[in-house]
Enzyme design. Structure first.
Site, PDB file in Angstrom:
ATOM      1  CE1 TYR A   1       3.161  -4.471  -1.190  1.00  0.00           C
ATOM      2  CE2 TYR A   1       1.057  -3.499  -0.559  1.00  0.00           C
ATOM      3  CZ  TYR A   1       2.282  -3.392  -1.179  1.00  0.00           C
ATOM      4  OH  TYR A   1       2.634  -2.203  -1.782  1.00  0.00           O
TER       5      TYR A   1
ATOM      6  CB  SER B   1       1.050   0.698   0.971  1.00  0.00           C
ATOM      7  OG  SER B   1      -0.257   0.589   0.422  1.00  0.00           O
TER       8      SER B   1
END
Ligand SMILES: NC(=O)c1ccc[n+]([C@@H]2O[C@H](COP(=O)([O-])OP(=O)(O)OC[C@H]3O[C@@H](n4cnc5c(N)ncnc54)[C@H](OP(=O)(O)O)[C@@H]3O)[C@@H](O)[C@H]2O)c1
Length: 255
Positions: free
Chosen positions: A159, A146
């Site tokens: 995360y 990401s």
């Protein structure tokens, strides 16, 4: 240049919806055999039907597995080998985010789950794919990280830390496995999927306005990058992370 995916076998984790489903569908369109996995068999069976409806020649195996459970992961890879004789491509795509809030307050159980699914699964499934046939006949791995793994953000810091780890795992595996196996990574920006719904749905117009290319991502935007990274089209690339974010991380100002 052609991708060369015809007749290759690709396993995609987290393929019951969103980015993983789009990647599996794009691989099937290129003539690859696809093994789709996630926790729920029923959802996978539906996706298998959709792929074969769109691409009648495609061979699809749907096999449920929790990415963090070693025996389920091994059974999925074994099933792929039994059906197709081996693996050429692995996409470590399954991801989760059980906690939203300051990293200082995350509970150990939520932290452990985030690492298990987003980070250690990348190692475990890569090991299994190598043993199955990748180490012997070569191939390509793509990990889905990401852009959050490259920047700081409120609410999803832990995360993002696991996604930063995925970017580095990609480099380390690429170094260890060259030249037979290429390992690359995609860092998506905000993509319109179930996982990120709370981040994009209430703010889509606003975020689109501040994104240079004027819109949020669709799963197919990431699938196109995955096809490139597993195909002959990227045969001199390994250890790299490709940012696919509509320009979100290069915008000129926050205004
Ligand atoms: N959407 C975004 O904005 C965005 C941005 C950057 C990166 N990403 C990354 O892209 C990847 C795909 O996410 P997505 O956005 O497509 O989300 P999604 O639509 O929610 O899909 C997630 C997939 O992972 C599977 N999954 C979740 N936990 C699992 C587990 N423990 N074991 C096996 N499968 C599991 C889900 O199926 P089941 O629930 O049935 O198991 C589903 O197929 C993730 O790694 C995510 O972190 C997404």
């Amino acid at each position: 240049m052609r991708t060369g995916l015809e007749g290759k076998t690709a396993l995609v984790t987290g393929a019951s919806r969103g980015i993983g489903k789009a990647i599996a569908t794009a691989f099937a369109a290129e003539g690859a055999n696809v093994v789709i996995s996630s926790r729920k068999q029923e959802a996978l069976d539906e996706v298998a039907k959709e792929i074969t409806a769109a691409h009648p020649d495609a061979r699809v195996l749907a096999k449920a597995a929790h990415v963090g459970r070693a025996e389920e992961a091994a059974a999925c890879v074994d099933a792929a080998v039994a059906e197709f004789g081996g693996l050429d491509i692995l996409v470590n795509n399954a991801g989760t985010n059980p906690y939203y809030g300051p990293m200082a307050d995350i509970e150990p159980a939520a932290a452990a789950k985030t690492v298990e699914v987003n980070q250690f699964a990348v190692v475990q499934w890569t090991q299994l794919a190598l043993k199955a046939s990748l180490a012997e006949r070569g191939g390509a791995v793509v990990n889905i990280a990401s852009v959050g793994g490259m920047i700081t953000e409120h609410g999803i810091g832990y995360y993002n830390a696991t996604k930063a780890a995925v970017i580095h795992l990609t480099r380390q595996f690429a170094m260890e496995l060259a030249p037979k196996v290429r390992v690359n990574c995609i860092a998506p920006g905000l993509v319109k999927t179930h996982l990120a719904r709370a981040l994009w749905e209430p703010h889509e117009a606003e975020i689109s306005k501040h994104t240079p290319l004027g819109r949020l991502g669709e799963p197919e935007d990431i699938a196109n990058a995955a096809v490139f990274l597993v195909g002959d089209t990227s045969s001199w690339m390994t250890g790299q992370t490709m940012v696919v974010d509509g320009g979100a991380t290069i915008r000129a100002s926050l205004a």
